[in-house]
Structure formats: C-alpha cells, structure tokens
Design an enzyme around this catalytic site. Structure first.
Site, short mmCIF file in Angstrom:
data_model
loop_
_atom_site.label_atom_id
_atom_site.label_comp_id
_atom_site.label_asym_id
_atom_site.label_seq_id
_atom_site.Cartn_x
_atom_site.Cartn_y
_atom_site.Cartn_z
N HIS A 19 46.93 28.57 39.99
CA HIS A 19 48.12 29.11 40.66
C HIS A 19 49.41 28.79 39.92
O HIS A 19 50.34 29.60 39.90
CB HIS A 19 48.17 28.60 42.10
CG HIS A 19 47.02 29.10 42.92
ND1 HIS A 19 46.48 28.39 43.96
CD2 HIS A 19 46.29 30.26 42.84
CE1 HIS A 19 45.48 29.08 44.48
NE2 HIS A 19 45.35 30.21 43.82
N PHE A 42 40.13 39.38 43.69
CA PHE A 42 39.24 38.58 44.54
C PHE A 42 40.11 37.72 45.45
O PHE A 42 40.21 36.51 45.28
CB PHE A 42 38.30 37.72 43.70
CG PHE A 42 37.33 38.52 42.87
CD1 PHE A 42 36.06 38.81 43.35
CD2 PHE A 42 37.69 38.99 41.62
CE1 PHE A 42 35.16 39.55 42.59
CE2 PHE A 42 36.80 39.73 40.85
CZ PHE A 42 35.53 40.02 41.33
N SER A 102 46.18 32.73 45.92
CA SER A 102 46.80 33.59 44.90
C SER A 102 47.54 34.77 45.52
O SER A 102 48.64 35.13 45.06
CB SER A 102 45.74 34.08 43.92
OG SER A 102 44.63 34.63 44.59
N ASP A 120 39.19 42.28 48.85
CA ASP A 120 38.09 41.37 49.17
C ASP A 120 37.06 42.12 50.00
O ASP A 120 37.40 43.00 50.80
CB ASP A 120 38.57 40.13 49.92
CG ASP A 120 37.62 38.96 49.72
OD1 ASP A 120 37.86 38.16 48.79
OD2 ASP A 120 36.63 38.85 50.46
N ASP A 145 34.55 46.42 46.78
CA ASP A 145 34.05 45.62 45.67
C ASP A 145 35.08 45.57 44.54
O ASP A 145 35.54 46.61 44.06
CB ASP A 145 32.74 46.21 45.16
CG ASP A 145 32.22 45.48 43.95
OD1 ASP A 145 32.22 46.07 42.85
OD2 ASP A 145 31.83 44.30 44.08
N ALA A 146 35.46 44.36 44.14
CA ALA A 146 36.53 44.21 43.14
C ALA A 146 36.15 44.81 41.80
O ALA A 146 37.00 45.39 41.11
CB ALA A 146 36.86 42.73 42.98
N ASP A 166 39.31 36.24 39.76
CA ASP A 166 38.70 34.91 39.88
C ASP A 166 37.49 34.97 40.80
O ASP A 166 37.51 34.44 41.90
CB ASP A 166 39.72 33.86 40.33
CG ASP A 166 40.24 34.10 41.73
OD1 ASP A 166 40.25 35.27 42.17
OD2 ASP A 166 40.62 33.13 42.42
#
Length: 281
Positions: A19, A42, A102, A120, A145-146, A166
């Site tokens: 971060h 994410f 984040s 997410d 889905d990322a 991430d």
C-alpha cells in the site's frame, strides 16, 4: 479463488509494502493534471476491521501496521506519511482498527477528474465492498473474474491509467496467469502502469512469474521487494514484492525511500531490500 478472504491477513508486512508503494506510484502519476483511471483488479472488501475474529485469529497485522503504527509521528518518507494519514482518516480514536485496503487507499487519493474501478468475485467480499463504497459515484464496482476484467476494461477513455493486481496465488498457476493477463493487457493499453504484487513463499513460485514476464517481451519492469528472511517466524510468507511495468520516473526516488524505511523498521535492517530492474528499458 473463492475460498480466499484477506481479512485473515490484513495489515501484515506485505500489506505495508504493497500500500505504501502503491500510494507512491499514484502520487507520482497525479503530478500531471490529466485525468487518471485506477483499477484494483482483486479488491476484496476495501476496508478491514482488525477487531474481527478473522484478523485476530493469527494477528498477522502485528507483523505490519501493528509494528509501524507507533512510529507515525516520527520523521517519515512521504509515502509512509501518506499511508498513515489515510489510515488516520478512517479512525477518529487514534487507532488503526479500521484499516484501508487498496481500494480505500486509491479512493482516498482520487481527484475530481479521476475514476476508479474495483473488481472482486467472492460473494461476501463483494457485498462488503459494495456496502463500503455505495455512495461513491466515481467508483465502479464489478462482480466478475479479474483475469477476464483486466483486458475487457482496457484501454480506458482517460488514456492514462494504473492497473493493480494482487491475487491470492492459492492456485500455483496464477503466477503464470498474471503474466499472460499483463501481456494481453499491454497489447490493448501499452502506456498503462501495471503493478503486480507477489508473495515470497518457501516454494519459490514467484520465479515462475518472473520468468514468464521476461519471456513476454514486455520492457521496463521494476522490482521492489522486501525479503524478511527469519523476521516473521510465525508466518509462511517471509516477504513480498511488487513488479511495476512502466513505472513513472517521478516515483522511483519516493519508492526507494519507502522501501529503505520499511527495511529498517519492519525487519531492523536484516533480510534484503531489492530495488532493481527485472527487465530494463
């Protein structure tokens, strides 16, 4: 993976590095007035309660924010000070109980002309994310889905953007999947700044990510890594790092100062702090 919940790990040493450096990058990009697109691929729930049963189970936050919080009034690098200020903005009682993840960090840095998207797929995590940011008009939330969303949402209309990935890496194939996703994204949005977080675990699978990116043909990939060695004996993850594609040069000095400060204050100068080019320009 739909089984993963970051609440068990929120605030750990990896979150501190992740971060603070992310904030350094965004701040450098905001030196230009042009609008900016930020994408947290994410996102998880955005803000974490460190009084929750999940966070208290292993108290991983003691390895990160819990260790650093008493230092918040000292002489600090700009990136560290920014991180502390954002946390203080969520806690009127002087604690760090409500910890911005984040998405919350990026949301706190948004200017009027900027835009943030967060993604997410986990049902409970997405519900918490939606509840936390339901009144934020400049934040678009995606339950998808990322790995599919990253190329789908690029290029942004702003023509300037930072994409942060991430994943949990619970599935070992995700290391190579991240590399493929970035390679695809770069063909759509070559000017983007891509930030990839990775854990340091005994299996050493982060090397699969490194090797796949080296073979991809993508240039200018900076490696920012904190290897704690024996500093976190209660945790399997002994360190973490970030790979940054197209880092703004304005950010390099601030990221290096942040990394050096974390090296000294998280692991007392032990272990190894790495700041170099995985792939040069």
């Amino acid at each position: 993976m739909l089984s993963y919940q970051h609440s068990y790990h929120a605030g750990c040493h990896a979150d501190a590095l992740k971060h603070i450096v992310l904030g350094d990058l965004v701040a450098a990009m905001m030196l230009k007035e042009a609008p900016l697109f930020l994408f947290d691929a994410f996102a998880s729930r955005g803000i974490y309660n460190l009084d929750s049963a999940e966070a208290l189970k292993n108290r991983e936050f003691d390895s990160g924010i819990g260790k650093l919080w008493p230092l918040r009034h000292g002489h600090l690098p700009e990136g560290v000070s920014r991180w502390f200020n954002i946390i203080e903005g969520e806690n009127s009682d002087g604690s760090f109980t409500r910890l911005p993840g984040s998405t919350a960090l990026l949301a706190a840095m948004l200017r009027d002309t900027d835009r943030l998207a967060a993604c997410d797929l986990h049902p409970q995590e997405f519900d918490a994310l939606r509840e936390g940011f339901k009144n934020s008009r400049r934040i678009a939330l995606h339950k998808r889905d990322a790995f599919e969303a990253v190329p789908a949402l690029l290029p942004p209309v702003e023509k300037r953007g930072l994409i942060f990935l991430d994943p949990s890496y619970e599935n070992k194939e995700e290391y190579k999947k991240v590399a493929r996703t970035i390679s695809d994204a770069c063909t759509r949005f070559r000017a983007g700044v891509y930030v990839i977080w990775y854990p340091l675990l005994p299996a050493g699978r982060h090397l699969d990510l490194f090797n796949a990116l080296k073979r991809s043909g993508i240039r200018k990939i900076l490696r920012v890594e904190l290897d704690g060695k024996e500093s976190f004996p209660e945790m399997q993850m002994y360190g973490s790092g970030l790979l940054i594609v197209n880092p703004p040069w304005h950010a390099e000095q601030s990221m290096k100062r942040s990394l050096d400060w974390l090296h000294q204050n998280l692991i007392a100068g032990n272990g190894l702090a790495t700041f170099n080019w995985l792939v040069p320009e």
